[in-house]
Design an enzyme around this catalytic site. Structure first.
Site, PDB file in Angstrom:
ATOM      1  N   CYS A 130       0.807  -1.214   0.000  1.00 11.81           N
ATOM      2  CA  CYS A 130       0.000   0.000   0.000  1.00 11.81           C
ATOM      3  C   CYS A 130       0.844   1.269   0.000  1.00 11.81           C
ATOM      4  CB  CYS A 130      -0.957  -0.004   1.187  1.00 11.81           C
ATOM      5  SG  CYS A 130      -0.188  -0.452   2.757  1.00 11.81           S
ATOM      6  N   HIS A 251      -2.866   6.361   4.634  1.00 14.73           N
ATOM      7  CA  HIS A 251      -1.431   6.413   4.893  1.00 14.73           C
ATOM      8  C   HIS A 251      -0.892   7.766   4.430  1.00 14.73           C
ATOM      9  CE1 HIS A 251      -1.603   2.358   6.029  1.00 14.73           C
ATOM     10  NE2 HIS A 251      -0.955   1.769   5.048  1.00 14.73           N
TER      11      HIS A 251
END
EC number: 1.2.1.11
Length: 347
Positions: A130, A251
């Site tokens: 990710c 994130h």
């Protein structure tokens, strides 16, 4: 008449599986039938995909008959055990785990960056980590325009990257603290399989995945090795420090990078990113505009801002990169891989 595709989601009850179900209903290719596969304990549950509901079936090696596209998101061990059965049944596997990412025969793909790699698939495509995905989406257009020598990244990664049980553990810690109760002994973070576990609420943990012999964590080495593979350049210097923060979704990354060309300006970088596929430029210090995790949730873009020149090195720049780790960092990128393959008639 356009071909319709039979699709399976392995790990349909998990955090990424939930987002795959949501995004599959909006996918830009015709879906004929959907199979939701999970462990025996989840078999029999009914889960939605768009406005339809499907019964979860047990994951077995015989479950892939007639499946054209199989999204795997049930952990590396399950991918290793069951992916070949799916391929043998005629499916193209798009795997969300780290099991095959560095396999030299498996394309590691971010559609905005290296869609050409899909042509070399042998029934299996790996979805990158990710944190790597959002970083290369931001870096690739810069590299194309100005070259790229070196990258140093520090990540601020959401708890959802560790799964739904990690989210609930953190939330329970907050509830206990606010109620004046002792928190229960942590059992998941920083790494479920490691010896020690620490409180996530009101805390920051500089460990994601297990430590390696070189003192980096496995997550940090993923970012290093995967970035080089996706960009097709082993000469780029990449090092990472990966940190878990008490954020549920999204994130964030502080990325330092060095370009090849002299006299590149902040405005040059902004102009390249403004027109880059998959990028949302949010960079106006006069308006205090910069990417935030809370604003990136359930958005398709990778957001970039806080672009500035390094004070000492004329080819060095800093930027702040944010994306929804369960969307572009996982489920969305997988769906986009499938869409690209359908568009290129590779399935």
């Amino acid at each position: 008449m356009a071909k319709e595709y039979n699709v399976a989601i392995v790990g349909a009850t998990g955090a990424v599986g939930e987002q795959l179900r949501h995004l599959l209903a909006k996918a830009n290719f015709p879906v004929k039938n959907i199979k939701l596969l999970a462990s025996a304990r989840s078999a029999g549950k009914t889960l939605p995909v768009g406005d339809k509901h499907y019964v979860v079936e047990e994951l077995t090696k015989d479950a892939f008959e007639g499946v054209d596209i199989a999204f795997f998101s049930a952990g590396g061990d399950r991918s290793i055990e069951f992916s070949q059965a799916a391929i043998d049944a005629g499916a193209v596997v798009i795997d969300n785990t780290s099991a095959f990412r560095m396999d030299e025969n498996t394309p590691l793909v971010v559609p905005e960056v290296n869609p050409q790699a899909l042509k070399d698939h042998h029934g299996l495509i790996a979805n990158p980590n990710c944190s790597t995905i959002q970083m290369v989406v931001a870096l690739n257009p810069i590299r194309d325009a100005f070259g790229l020598d070196r990258v140093i990244v520090s990540t601020y990664q959401a708890v959802s990257g560790a799964g739904t049980t990690a989210i609930e553990e953190m939330r329970q810690q907050y509830r206990d603290i606010e109620a004046g109760n002792d928190i229960q002994s942590p059992g998941i973070l920083p790494v479920g399989g490691d010896e020690k576990h620490y409180q996530m609420a009101y805390n920051v943990l500089p460990q994601i995945d297990k430590f390696q012999d070189n003192h980096y964590t496995y997550e940090e080495m993923k970012m290093t090795n995967e970035t080089k593979k996706i960009l097709g350049d082993d000469t780029i210097g990449v090092s990472a420090t990966c940190v878990r923060v008490p954020v549920v979704y999204g994130h964030s990354e502080s990325v330092y990078f060095e370009v090849d060309k002299d006299d590149v300006t902040i405005e040059d970088i902004q102009n390249v990113l403004r027109n880059a596929p998959g990028v949302g430029l949010e960079d106006d210090i006069n308006q205090q505009l910069y990417p935030q995790a809370v604003n990136a949730e359930k958005k398709t873009e990778t957001f970039v801002g806080r672009i500035r020149k390094d004070l000492d090195f004329p080819r060095g720049f800093h930027m702040w990169v944010v994306s929804d780790n369960l969307w572009k960092g996982a489920a969305l990128n997988s769906i986009q891989i499938a869409e690209q393959m359908v568009a290129d008639k590779l399935i």
